[in-house]
Every structure is written in C-alpha cells, then in structure tokens.
Write a protein that holds these residues in place. Structure first.
Motif: not given
Length: 368
Positions: A263-266, A271-272, A305-308, A352-357
């Motif tokens: 639950n940490n933004r950093t 990860y993204l 690549p947009l996650y960068v 996990v990626t969907l949850y983080i988004l």
C-alpha cells in the motif's frame, strides 16, 4: 584420442569428395537421428541429425546442423538480433552417441527408404554444405534450425515436399511450445512475454525434432513408407526435477502479493516503472531483431511503456486520464489473452497491475 585423430583425417580426406566422386555402396544407409531434450536451455527442444553409414567403405558419420560457437563475439546480442551463425559439422557416430549416453538423453534412429541414387545425392549435398559457404546459416527459432535444415536437404533431392508436417497443424506455435517448459518456469515466463503474435499463428511449419519423427513415420516415397525401420539407440532417462519454490509461479504470486499489500506509492510506482522499462525493451527488440517471433508483441499492453512517465506526472488530471487509458489497454490485453495458452501464467500480473492502477487513481475513496 587415436580414434579422434583418425576421424579428423577422414574429414580432411573427404574435403575433396566431389572431385573424387566418392561412391556409396549398396550396403549404405541414410537415417535420421532424433534426440531427446536435455537440461540446458538450448537442448530443451531436442535435436535432429543425419547419419550416413556404409560398412563397405568403413563410413559412419553424423551430420549436425545445430552447431554454434559460444566464443563468437557478441554472442548473446547476435542471438537476440537473429544474425548468429549456426553451422553444420560432422562427427563419428560413436562420438555423437556417446554424448547422449553420457547425458542420458534418448536417441531414436529412423532408417530412410532411399534408393542408392538418393542416398548418394543426400551424401553429396551434406558434404557440399560441410566444405563450402553453405556450411553457415542464420538461426531462426521457427523458420531455420537443425530440424528445418534436415527437412530442406531431404526434400531438395526429391524436388518436392516429400516430408511435411502432419501433427498439431491447427494449434498455435505457442501452444506447441508451452509443455516444453513445464519444469522451467522462468524460461516459460520469459519466452511467453517476449514472443509476439507470430507464435500465435497455426503451427504449420515443421520445426521441432519430435514433429519430424512423427512426420517421417507418415511420409511416403514412391508410394512406399519413407521409414524402413525405427530403433531406439539410447533409451534415455527422463529428468526428474524436484519442486522448487523459486522455480515456480508461486514466487511471482508471493512477490506481487507483497507489492499489493505494501500500500505504498513509491513501491507501486517503482513496480509500474519496471513494467514500463520492459515494455520499451519489448517494443524496440522487435524492430531490432530479425526474429519474426519478436514482432508485434501485444504483451506491451500489460508491460506498457507509458508506465515509465506515470510517476513523473504531477498534474492529477493528466495522471487520472493516463490511468484510465492504461486501464482500458489493460482490459484490452485481457480480451486478447483469453484464448492464449499463457493466459493463466499472466493472471497474477494482470490482477496486481489493475489493482495498483485503481489505487493510484486520484480522488479514489481510499487514496494512498
């Protein structure tokens, strides 16, 4: 040592084989050797070779199109690009078989129903390749390898497609390859995320050793079975790998679960960002490499690549809009993946990626 020296002398002497017009006897035979998989990555799919035997001329040699040199400069870069030189070599039958006996890898021999003229033609063509510029070729995972080269040589002497694929032509290359990595999780994961749309095409190309073995048994030469007899030369022992947590999908699930649980933004942005870097690599390598399997990789919809740039967007409106776009592309990826063999493999990353988004979207009810 003496045996190897004598065989080396034989190879040197046969370099003039065409000018001397060496002739095989009626006792000669041409056979295909199909070798089982090994523990190294490059042995995962097995191997194909051609044996030419002539007891009258004291000849028993194996021609192998799967040779390469690890010492070649920029080996891995050339392998990825697709301009790594593979080449044909020749060895004595005893030396060839002893290697597989040592590694407990199965070897099956299929003796071909060829006339003496056809045996002579294949023998001459193999030696022409061995002692000319034809010796080298650029390895391609599906289109040009030790199996396809053997098929090409045999078909060439008939001037038609004598051998063609008979099994699994209505399923994808990805589905055909998937079981080979059953005990090699990281190889399975890496192969499936770096390969693009080509491996989802129907597997019509005969490119695997075991497929050639099956196809030979169903092939005809002038109305007669192409294979005169089949014999297991080395029985082999199936590799029994102990379960390893670190060589399984469970380690990925655990790591991703801990990332989500943090639950940490950093942590989330890191990860993204890593996914984005992988996406950039997948996007560029397809244009850099001659391997068609790396083109049009839809996995960049997940490893986007947009996650960068996402961590560096300070404007909440821009970030929210980008997250909506990424979420849509993420769902599009799920739709594309539904009928693919590696769908289950990618589920942990998808969830996990969907949850983080969702958690990073500004103005959520439970912002972090």
């Amino acid at each position: 040592m003496i045996k190897k020296i004598l065989f080396l002398l034989f190879i040197i002497c046969t370099s003039n084989i065409h000018s001397q017009n060496s002739t095989l006897s009626e006792k000669s035979s041409v056979s295909i050797l199909t070798c089982g998989s090994g523990e190294e990555l490059y042995t995962t799919f097995g191997h194909t070779a051609i044996r030419v035997k002539d007891s009258i001329n004291n000849l028993d040699v194996v021609y192998n199109y799967g040779a390469f040199d690890f010492r070649e400069g920029n080996f891995y870069a050339k392998f990825v690009k697709g301009d790594l030189n593979y080449f044909i070599n020749a060895s004595s039958y005893d030396d060839f078989i002893s290697e597989y006996q040592l590694e407990n890898r199965e070897v099956v021999e299929q003796t071909l129903n060829f006339s003496l003229i056809e045996k002579q033609q294949i023998f001459d063509k193999l030696n022409a390749s061995l002692f000319s510029d034809e010796r080298y070729y650029n390895y391609k995972f599906i289109d040009k390898n030790c199996t396809t080269m053997v098929v090409e040589k045999i078909n060439a002497i008939k001037g038609k497609e004598l051998i063609k694929k008979t099994d699994a032509i209505s399923i994808s290359y990805r589905t055909v390859l998937y079981p080979y990595f059953e005990n090699h999780f990281w190889y399975k994961l890496g192969i499936n995320i770096i390969f693009g749309a080509k491996v989802d095409e129907n597997a019509t190309k005969l490119f695997l050793p075991i497929e050639l073995l099956h196809s030979l048994n169903k092939s005809k030469n002038l109305g007669q079975p192409l294979v005169l007899k089949q014999e297991t030369i080395v029985k082999g022992i199936a590799t029994q790998l102990m379960f390893s947590f670190f060589n399984s999908i469970y380690v990925v699930i655990l790591v991703l679960f801990l990332i989500a649980l943090s639950n940490n933004r950093t942590v989330f942005f890191s990860y993204l960002f890593l996914l984005g870097l992988l996406g950039i690599f997948f996007s560029l390598v397809g244009f850099y490499s001659f391997h068609k399997e790396l083109l049009w990789n839809y996995n960049v919809l997940l490893f986007n690549p947009l996650y960068v740039i996402l961590p560096f967007l300070k404007n909440s409106k821009f970030r929210r809009n980008l997250i909506y776009i990424l979420g849509f592309l993420h769902l599009l990826y799920v739709v594309i993946l539904l009928n693919k063999s590696h769908f289950v493999l990618m589920i942990p990353f998808i969830l996990v990626t969907l949850y983080i988004l969702y958690r990073l979207k500004p103005n959520t009810t439970t912002p972090i």
